[in-house]
Design a protein around this motif. Structure first.
Motif, PDB file in Angstrom:
ATOM      1  N   VAL A   1       0.835  -1.207   0.000  1.00  0.00           N
ATOM      2  CA  VAL A   1       0.000   0.000   0.000  1.00  0.00           C
ATOM      3  C   VAL A   1       0.868   1.255   0.000  1.00  0.00           C
ATOM      4  N   LYS A   2       1.932   1.257   0.802  1.00  0.00           N
ATOM      5  CA  LYS A   2       2.816   2.427   0.874  1.00  0.00           C
ATOM      6  C   LYS A   2       3.514   2.677  -0.472  1.00  0.00           C
ATOM      7  N   ILE A   3       3.941   1.600  -1.123  1.00  0.00           N
ATOM      8  CA  ILE A   3       4.609   1.754  -2.425  1.00  0.00           C
ATOM      9  C   ILE A   3       3.637   2.344  -3.435  1.00  0.00           C
ATOM     10  N   GLN A   4       2.393   1.856  -3.437  1.00  0.00           N
ATOM     11  CA  GLN A   4       1.413   2.368  -4.387  1.00  0.00           C
ATOM     12  C   GLN A   4       1.095   3.842  -4.124  1.00  0.00           C
ATOM     13  N   LYS A   5       1.092   4.255  -2.863  1.00  0.00           N
ATOM     14  CA  LYS A   5       0.864   5.665  -2.539  1.00  0.00           C
ATOM     15  C   LYS A   5       1.991   6.537  -3.077  1.00  0.00           C
ATOM     16  N   VAL A   6       3.220   6.046  -2.964  1.00  0.00           N
ATOM     17  CA  VAL A   6       4.368   6.792  -3.499  1.00  0.00           C
ATOM     18  C   VAL A   6       4.249   6.904  -5.014  1.00  0.00           C
ATOM     19  N   VAL A   7       3.910   5.790  -5.659  1.00  0.00           N
ATOM     20  CA  VAL A   7       3.806   5.773  -7.118  1.00  0.00           C
ATOM     21  C   VAL A   7       2.723   6.731  -7.606  1.00  0.00           C
ATOM     22  N   GLN A   8       1.612   6.786  -6.891  1.00  0.00           N
ATOM     23  CA  GLN A   8       0.471   7.584  -7.335  1.00  0.00           C
ATOM     24  C   GLN A   8       0.560   9.057  -6.929  1.00  0.00           C
ATOM     25  N   ASP A   9       1.552   9.391  -6.112  1.00  0.00           N
ATOM     26  CA  ASP A   9       1.719  10.779  -5.675  1.00  0.00           C
ATOM     27  C   ASP A   9       2.615  11.512  -6.675  1.00  0.00           C
ATOM     28  N   PRO A  10       2.084  12.500  -7.403  1.00  0.00           N
ATOM     29  CA  PRO A  10       2.897  13.197  -8.410  1.00  0.00           C
ATOM     30  C   PRO A  10       4.060  13.986  -7.806  1.00  0.00           C
ATOM     31  N   ASN A  11       4.013  14.226  -6.505  1.00  0.00           N
ATOM     32  CA  ASN A  11       5.078  14.988  -5.855  1.00  0.00           C
ATOM     33  C   ASN A  11       6.158  14.100  -5.233  1.00  0.00           C
ATOM     34  N   SER A  12       5.994  12.787  -5.347  1.00  0.00           N
ATOM     35  CA  SER A  12       6.982  11.887  -4.756  1.00  0.00           C
ATOM     36  C   SER A  12       8.143  11.670  -5.710  1.00  0.00           C
ATOM     37  N   ASP A  13       9.263  11.203  -5.172  1.00  0.00           N
ATOM     38  CA  ASP A  13      10.449  10.939  -6.000  1.00  0.00           C
ATOM     39  C   ASP A  13      11.163   9.698  -5.486  1.00  0.00           C
ATOM     40  N   ALA A  14      12.353   9.469  -6.000  1.00  0.00           N
ATOM     41  CA  ALA A  14      13.098   8.265  -5.656  1.00  0.00           C
ATOM     42  C   ALA A  14      13.422   8.184  -4.167  1.00  0.00           C
ATOM     43  N   SER A  15      13.623   9.317  -3.524  1.00  0.00           N
ATOM     44  CA  SER A  15      13.943   9.304  -2.094  1.00  0.00           C
ATOM     45  C   SER A  15      12.750   8.815  -1.268  1.00  0.00           C
ATOM     46  N   ASP A  16      11.539   9.143  -1.711  1.00  0.00           N
ATOM     47  CA  ASP A  16      10.340   8.668  -1.010  1.00  0.00           C
ATOM     48  C   ASP A  16      10.216   7.151  -1.148  1.00  0.00           C
ATOM     49  N   LEU A  17      10.504   6.663  -2.350  1.00  0.00           N
ATOM     50  CA  LEU A  17      10.464   5.219  -2.567  1.00  0.00           C
ATOM     51  C   LEU A  17      11.532   4.526  -1.731  1.00  0.00           C
ATOM     52  N   ALA A  18      12.721   5.107  -1.685  1.00  0.00           N
ATOM     53  CA  ALA A  18      13.818   4.523  -0.913  1.00  0.00           C
ATOM     54  C   ALA A  18      13.467   4.430   0.570  1.00  0.00           C
ATOM     55  N   SER A  19      12.764   5.405   1.088  1.00  0.00           N
ATOM     56  CA  SER A  19      12.415   5.391   2.504  1.00  0.00           C
ATOM     57  C   SER A  19      11.461   4.251   2.824  1.00  0.00           C
ATOM     58  N   VAL A  20      10.580   3.906   1.874  1.00  0.00           N
ATOM     59  CA  VAL A  20       9.682   2.769   2.072  1.00  0.00           C
ATOM     60  C   VAL A  20      10.465   1.466   1.974  1.00  0.00           C
ATOM     61  N   ILE A  21      11.343   1.374   0.993  1.00  0.00           N
ATOM     62  CA  ILE A  21      12.099   0.136   0.776  1.00  0.00           C
ATOM     63  C   ILE A  21      13.038  -0.148   1.937  1.00  0.00           C
ATOM     64  N   ARG A  22      13.662   0.893   2.483  1.00  0.00           N
ATOM     65  CA  ARG A  22      14.648   0.709   3.555  1.00  0.00           C
ATOM     66  C   ARG A  22      14.066   0.043   4.792  1.00  0.00           C
ATOM     67  N   SER A  23      12.757   0.123   4.947  1.00  0.00           N
ATOM     68  CA  SER A  23      12.133  -0.467   6.135  1.00  0.00           C
ATOM     69  C   SER A  23      12.123  -1.986   6.073  1.00  0.00           C
ATOM     70  N   ASP A  24      12.525  -2.547   4.944  1.00  0.00           N
ATOM     71  CA  ASP A  24      12.551  -4.000   4.797  1.00  0.00           C
ATOM     72  C   ASP A  24      13.912  -4.443   4.278  1.00  0.00           C
ATOM     73  N   GLN A  25      14.620  -5.217   5.087  1.00  0.00           N
ATOM     74  CA  GLN A  25      15.980  -5.627   4.721  1.00  0.00           C
ATOM     75  C   GLN A  25      15.994  -6.532   3.494  1.00  0.00           C
ATOM     76  N   ALA A  26      15.017  -7.437   3.392  1.00  0.00           N
ATOM     77  CA  ALA A  26      15.011  -8.378   2.271  1.00  0.00           C
ATOM     78  C   ALA A  26      14.836  -7.651   0.946  1.00  0.00           C
ATOM     79  N   THR A  27      13.937  -6.662   0.916  1.00  0.00           N
ATOM     80  CA  THR A  27      13.714  -5.906  -0.317  1.00  0.00           C
ATOM     81  C   THR A  27      14.933  -5.064  -0.660  1.00  0.00           C
ATOM     82  N   THR A  28      15.511  -4.426   0.346  1.00  0.00           N
ATOM     83  CA  THR A  28      16.721  -3.629   0.125  1.00  0.00           C
ATOM     84  C   THR A  28      17.831  -4.491  -0.470  1.00  0.00           C
TER      85      THR A  28
END
Length: 269
Positions: free
Chosen positions: A29-56
């Motif tokens: 859900v968090k990833i989809q919110k980042v994707v759908q937010d026109p004001n988000s960027d790679a740093s916003d995506l990175a902050s979501v990904i960093r919360s999970d070691q396996a994905t990182t």
């Protein structure tokens, strides 16, 4: 006929009982919110990904693979890995990983990896087929095609989580195509395409996605996304092993497409 304690009506009741309906993973859900937010960027995506070691770790593994690192220059930072892979591909990998580790399927991790590895492969092929058939995205967005492929077998998860905890340990856990549909209908009275359509409808997914998932085993589907998903699923079942490691899916799909180019005549009006 396989006799079981299930009937079509009892299976449908279990699938639509929403008090303990499986929910989409929080990271998805968090990833989809980042994707759908026109004001988000790679740093916003990175902050979501960093919360999970396996994905990182998986993003870094992709970034350092030969496909993305032909000069053999390693990167160790997530931001650099995202820049190398690209935002779109990073979203795809992270979305698939969020489902793989966020949905607790009643089976062993090896089966879970195979299940989501296949889903990831079908998603990639769906997107590439949609681009080949509809490059201007007049009939569907290519991102929609990817999401449809990623979720095409979600009905199998629904059957395993809501109806029969032994689903993945039965023969149903190892069958494909018509044999799978037949076995599911004999055991449960419902197949996973119908179950997936119902689950995605309850999750409030767009009509075209849940309709496509419901028709992804119908070769005669007149629904564009459904037809794309049918062909992509058939392509992967025909040309790819169902036990490809998740991190090898990208290269395996690329190689399969080179060796077996799409037959676009099946999409002729």
């Amino acid at each position: 006929m396989i006799h079981s304690g299930y009937s079509r009506s009892s299976t449908l009741e279990l699938l639509k009982f929403s008090d303990d309906l499986p929910s989409l993973p929080d990271r998805f859900v968090k990833i989809q919110k980042v994707v759908q937010d026109p004001n988000s960027d790679a740093s916003d995506l990175a902050s979501v990904i960093r919360s999970d070691q396996a994905t990182t770790a998986m993003i870094l593994k992709f970034a350092n693979s030969p496909a993305y690192n032909p000069t053999h220059t390693p990167v160790g930072e997530l931001s650099a890995a995202i820049a190398r892979i690209g935002l779109r591909e990073t979203v795809h990998i992270a979305t698939a990983m969020s489902l793989m580790y966020g949905m607790i399927l009643p089976t062993g991790m090896a089966n879970i990896r195979c299940f989501w590895g296949h889903a990831f492969a079908v998603a990639m092929v769906c997107e590439k087929m949609a681009h080949a058939v509809d490059p201007d995205q007049q009939r569907c967005s290519h991102e929609r095609a990817f999401m449809t492929g990623l979720l095409h077998d979600i009905g199998r998860a629904a059957l395993g989580m809501r109806v029969d905890f032994t689903y993945f340990e039965r023969e149903t856990g190892h069958l494909h195509q018509d044999a799978l549909i037949q076995a599911e209908e004999e055991i449960y009275g419902v197949n996973h395409a119908e179950a997936g359509m119902q689950l995605l409808r309850l999750w409030l997914f767009p009509d075209d996605i849940f309709t496509a998932v419901g028709e992804h085993h119908r070769p005669d589907s007149t629904h564009f996304l459904g037809s794309i998903c049918y062909q992509a699923n058939l392509f992967c079942n025909t040309h790819l092993s169902d036990r490809i490691p998740f991190d090898a899916v990208h290269d395996a799909v690329q190689q399969a497409i080179i060796e077996h180019p799409f037959d676009l005549s099946v999409f002729a009006d």
